[in-house]
Design a protein around this motif. Structure first.
Motif, PDB file in Angstrom:
ATOM      1  N   VAL A   1      -5.114  -0.754  -8.835  1.00  0.00           N
ATOM      2  CA  VAL A   1      -4.878  -2.133  -8.395  1.00  0.00           C
ATOM      3  C   VAL A   1      -5.357  -2.370  -6.958  1.00  0.00           C
ATOM      4  CG1 VAL A   1      -2.950  -2.497  -9.981  1.00  0.00           C
ATOM      5  CG2 VAL A   1      -2.482  -1.799  -7.633  1.00  0.00           C
ATOM      6  N   TRP A   2      -5.637  -1.293  -6.221  1.00  0.00           N
ATOM      7  CA  TRP A   2      -6.236  -1.480  -4.885  1.00  0.00           C
ATOM      8  C   TRP A   2      -7.527  -2.286  -5.021  1.00  0.00           C
ATOM      9  CZ3 TRP A   2     -10.758   0.288  -2.296  1.00  0.00           C
ATOM     10  CH2 TRP A   2     -10.730   0.203  -0.893  1.00  0.00           C
ATOM     11  N   SER A   3      -8.214  -2.148  -6.165  1.00  0.00           N
ATOM     12  CA  SER A   3      -9.445  -2.918  -6.413  1.00  0.00           C
ATOM     13  C   SER A   3      -9.196  -4.420  -6.418  1.00  0.00           C
ATOM     14  CB  SER A   3     -10.061  -2.530  -7.766  1.00  0.00           C
ATOM     15  OG  SER A   3     -10.435  -1.173  -7.794  1.00  0.00           O
ATOM     16  N   LYS A   4      -7.949  -4.834  -6.640  1.00  0.00           N
ATOM     17  CA  LYS A   4      -7.624  -6.257  -6.815  1.00  0.00           C
ATOM     18  C   LYS A   4      -7.202  -6.929  -5.509  1.00  0.00           C
ATOM     19  CE  LYS A   4      -8.029  -5.743 -11.321  1.00  0.00           C
ATOM     20  NZ  LYS A   4      -9.220  -6.249 -12.013  1.00  0.00           N
ATOM     21  N   ARG A   5      -7.149  -6.170  -4.397  1.00  0.00           N
ATOM     22  CA  ARG A   5      -6.744  -6.792  -3.138  1.00  0.00           C
ATOM     23  C   ARG A   5      -7.805  -7.781  -2.681  1.00  0.00           C
ATOM     24  NH1 ARG A   5     -10.129  -3.312  -2.117  1.00  0.00           N
ATOM     25  NH2 ARG A   5     -11.069  -2.906  -0.079  1.00  0.00           N
ATOM     26  N   PRO A   6      -7.572  -8.747  -1.820  1.00  0.00           N
ATOM     27  CA  PRO A   6      -6.289  -8.955  -1.160  1.00  0.00           C
ATOM     28  C   PRO A   6      -5.250  -9.603  -2.089  1.00  0.00           C
ATOM     29  CG  PRO A   6      -7.803 -10.698  -0.541  1.00  0.00           C
ATOM     30  CD  PRO A   6      -8.581  -9.729  -1.391  1.00  0.00           C
ATOM     31  N   PHE A   7      -3.992  -9.299  -1.809  1.00  0.00           N
ATOM     32  CA  PHE A   7      -2.870  -9.890  -2.550  1.00  0.00           C
ATOM     33  C   PHE A   7      -2.269 -10.995  -1.688  1.00  0.00           C
ATOM     34  CE2 PHE A   7      -3.290  -5.404  -3.703  1.00  0.00           C
ATOM     35  CZ  PHE A   7      -3.526  -5.529  -5.061  1.00  0.00           C
ATOM     36  N   VAL A   8      -1.956 -12.134  -2.320  1.00  0.00           N
ATOM     37  CA  VAL A   8      -1.414 -13.232  -1.513  1.00  0.00           C
ATOM     38  C   VAL A   8       0.009 -12.914  -1.057  1.00  0.00           C
ATOM     39  CG1 VAL A   8      -2.881 -15.038  -2.482  1.00  0.00           C
ATOM     40  CG2 VAL A   8      -0.680 -14.532  -3.562  1.00  0.00           C
ATOM     41  N   ASN A   9       0.708 -12.142  -1.852  1.00  0.00           N
ATOM     42  CA  ASN A   9       2.059 -11.716  -1.459  1.00  0.00           C
ATOM     43  C   ASN A   9       2.441 -10.502  -2.312  1.00  0.00           C
ATOM     44  OD1 ASN A   9       2.723 -12.762  -4.003  1.00  0.00           O
ATOM     45  ND2 ASN A   9       3.206 -14.768  -3.121  1.00  0.00           N
ATOM     46  N   LEU A  10       3.658 -10.032  -2.106  1.00  0.00           N
ATOM     47  CA  LEU A  10       4.083  -8.816  -2.786  1.00  0.00           C
ATOM     48  C   LEU A  10       4.205  -9.039  -4.300  1.00  0.00           C
ATOM     49  CD1 LEU A  10       4.668  -5.999  -1.871  1.00  0.00           C
ATOM     50  CD2 LEU A  10       7.064  -6.613  -1.559  1.00  0.00           C
ATOM     51  N   SER A  11       4.583 -10.245  -4.676  1.00  0.00           N
ATOM     52  CA  SER A  11       4.668 -10.562  -6.113  1.00  0.00           C
ATOM     53  C   SER A  11       3.312 -10.418  -6.785  1.00  0.00           C
ATOM     54  CB  SER A  11       5.152 -11.999  -6.320  1.00  0.00           C
ATOM     55  OG  SER A  11       6.452 -12.125  -5.846  1.00  0.00           O
TER      56      SER A  11
END
Lengths: 174, 174
Positions: free
Chosen positions: B32-42
């Motif tokens: 899932v590191w491939s999916k960053r950036p994350f808008v928030n922890l959810s």
């Protein structure tokens, strides 16, 4: 261990013995236990490869990211898995000269910076010179090609670990 | 750690911190590191859940098989991961009376024999009595239902580990 003995292992025994044939990915071994019985070792290897191939691209990158750098921090700190330690030592990566070590460290960083996963190669099928040459060359590849190439190497490492365990060590681990 | 700090972690730092939010499955964190950036922890939590949901059924069983027995051998031998040890201890599973311990051991074996994976429950959302009751009850379920139920529990465990790391411990691990 013959295939009949392998097929009657509990999942706990199976994961205990084969859990690291793909580096730090016991989930793969644990998943393919569902596919037993295997007619032979090739069938087990094929089930592992099939599981890997069915993963999304992010999952394949995830496998690569579970691998240590070659001649990297884990080797220096003694925190490699037993399998990786033996493989890297056989290829002479635990005895690099200072200039070689610096060059490998620099190329590893360049590779990771470019691709977002580490350089993975089947150390047992290469000698030190070949590994250093390929590290340098593969830094020039495209990302998708390099991801596919890394996964090919993962499968070679897996095959050698798997056959090694079944043909020699496994009885001792049971 | 705020989400901006999380989004700039290298994959090595990211896996080092979050690699065990799904027990012994660093591949999931690494993927899932491939999916960053994350808008928030959810969003990070959702990416993990999405990865799990997309796995074949054998892969979901593989995740369950990477979990230790509750109050089992790993607890007794001290070979649990830090996260599991704390979770089992909080629920009082490290201090069972002899009769309780025997009953849990028997039910764990019955469960594994029936389903081919271990009983997984979010210990931090249950007390000892509730865990023992559910272990007994869930032995009666159908296999597919129980696999789905186990994965629901994996996601609850993951959420609590993830929030715990980000809200309290992670800076110390960096």
């Amino acid at each position: 261990m013959d295939i009949n003995a392998l097929n009657v292992l509990s999942y706990e025994e199976f994961v205990n013995i084969f859990g690291n044939v793909v580096e730090k990915c016991p989930i793969i071994t644990a998943a393919v236990w569902s596919k037993r019985p295997f007619v032979n070792l090739s069938a087990l290897e094929a089930a592992i490869n099939e599981f890997i191939d069915a993963l999304p691209e992010s999952g394949k990158e995830g496998i690569l990211r579970c691998h240590p750098d070659l001649a990297g921090r884990d080797l220096q700190r003694g925190t490699l898995t037993q399998e990786s330690r033996e493989e890297q030592a056989r290829a002479g990566l635990d005895a690099l000269e200072s200039a070689e070590a610096s060059r490998v460290a620099r190329l590893n960083e360049e590779y990771k910076e470019r691709f977002g996963f580490p350089f993975v190669i089947c150390a047992r099928m290469n000698d030190k010179a070949s590994i250093l040459r390929q590290l340098s060359e593969r830094c020039q590849n495209e990302r998708a090609a390099e991801r596919a190439r890394g996964i090919e190497e993962v499968k070679k490492i897996c095959r050698l670990r798997l056959y090694g365990l079944v043909l020699t060590d496994a009885p001792n681990k049971l």
